[in-house]
Design a protein around this motif. Sequence first.
Motif, PDB file in Angstrom:
ATOM      1  N   GLY A  62     -17.286  17.360  49.066  1.00  0.00           N
ATOM      2  CA  GLY A  62     -18.801  17.682  49.577  1.00  0.00           C
ATOM      3  C   GLY A  62     -18.484  18.127  51.270  1.00  0.00           C
ATOM      4  O   GLY A  62     -19.585  18.548  51.881  1.00  0.00           O
ATOM      5  N   GLY A  63     -17.583  18.282  51.875  1.00  0.00           N
ATOM      6  CA  GLY A  63     -17.051  18.814  53.069  1.00  0.00           C
ATOM      7  C   GLY A  63     -17.395  20.288  53.210  1.00  0.00           C
ATOM      8  O   GLY A  63     -17.524  21.190  52.255  1.00  0.00           O
ATOM      9  N   THR A  64     -17.130  20.634  54.353  1.00  0.00           N
ATOM     10  CA  THR A  64     -17.241  22.165  54.745  1.00  0.00           C
ATOM     11  C   THR A  64     -15.715  22.650  54.938  1.00  0.00           C
ATOM     12  O   THR A  64     -14.664  21.916  55.229  1.00  0.00           O
ATOM     13  CB  THR A  64     -18.056  22.498  56.097  1.00  0.00           C
ATOM     14  OG1 THR A  64     -17.097  21.719  57.297  1.00  0.00           O
ATOM     15  CG2 THR A  64     -19.337  21.912  56.229  1.00  0.00           C
ATOM     16  N   HIS A  65     -15.408  23.953  54.663  1.00  0.00           N
ATOM     17  CA  HIS A  65     -14.108  24.541  54.532  1.00  0.00           C
ATOM     18  C   HIS A  65     -14.104  25.758  55.145  1.00  0.00           C
ATOM     19  O   HIS A  65     -14.953  26.594  55.237  1.00  0.00           O
ATOM     20  CB  HIS A  65     -13.742  24.448  53.091  1.00  0.00           C
ATOM     21  CG  HIS A  65     -13.442  23.133  52.536  1.00  0.00           C
ATOM     22  ND1 HIS A  65     -12.167  22.564  52.778  1.00  0.00           N
ATOM     23  CD2 HIS A  65     -13.959  21.935  51.755  1.00  0.00           C
ATOM     24  CE1 HIS A  65     -12.090  21.126  52.140  1.00  0.00           C
ATOM     25  NE2 HIS A  65     -13.386  20.940  51.972  1.00  0.00           N
ATOM     26  N   ALA A  66     -13.008  26.404  55.113  1.00  0.00           N
ATOM     27  CA  ALA A  66     -12.662  27.692  55.363  1.00  0.00           C
ATOM     28  C   ALA A  66     -12.982  28.621  54.337  1.00  0.00           C
ATOM     29  O   ALA A  66     -13.022  28.280  53.031  1.00  0.00           O
ATOM     30  CB  ALA A  66     -11.024  27.761  55.600  1.00  0.00           C
TER      31      ALA A  66
END
Length: 246
Positions: free
Chosen positions: A224-228
């Motif tokens: 559920g995180g933010t990514h490239a």
Amino acid sequence: TDYNAVIKIESDSAFTGYGETEGRGLITDIFVDGLATDTLANADEAVIVLDQTPFYAESGGQSGDAGFLMTDAGKFEVIDTQKFGAAIGHRGKLVDGVLTVGDSVEAKVNAERRQAIALNHSATHLLHEALRIVLGDHVQQKGSLVRAEGLRFDFSHLEAVKPEELRTVEALVNEQIRRNHDVSTELMDIESAKAKGAMALFGEKYDEQVRVLSMGDFSIELCGGTHANRTGDIGMLKITSEGGIA
């Protein structure tokens, strides 16, 4: 832990930050020293809850966002973002003016810091798969700490990792970075995600709808995180140390 001192918040917050680092939200709650208040007028440390926010709250090992909440009447510096049940709380300090429950605020995440965190979070996914390839399928993620400055990845293994194995893992991750895989996310039910081959972390609780994060055909995980946007954005991975924590 003194659980009587833990802030209990009934309201919900919607996270809008997967595609943006700025947005607007309404202040639903303000807490100073754990007590609810309607107005923040002094340079107090406080927790401000919004109905929707682009600020990512710490979870899954990823650090909470920092930045500012602003109105024409006040400015609040956010130093950390945390989850309080279904609510997202912005911890920080009023640096100017006054803020009141019901105010519409401009929420502005520190985008440079967020991007650095996102790149390091993507690197943990590549590192996880590389460790499984080099050391064996028994390797499982047991925790992580993802910050703007770097990352720590905890995993299960039967012995200390040999220096030549670490070099192989590092080279494999950097090869995947250079391949510049597309980083894509899909929302699906948990059974469909497992059928696709997505790795789920043991002990984690997942909603009925989960985010499946894919990096080419190299890595598929629930996250559920933010990514490239692409693995090439990471630049490179350098392993600086390895040690046992058991």
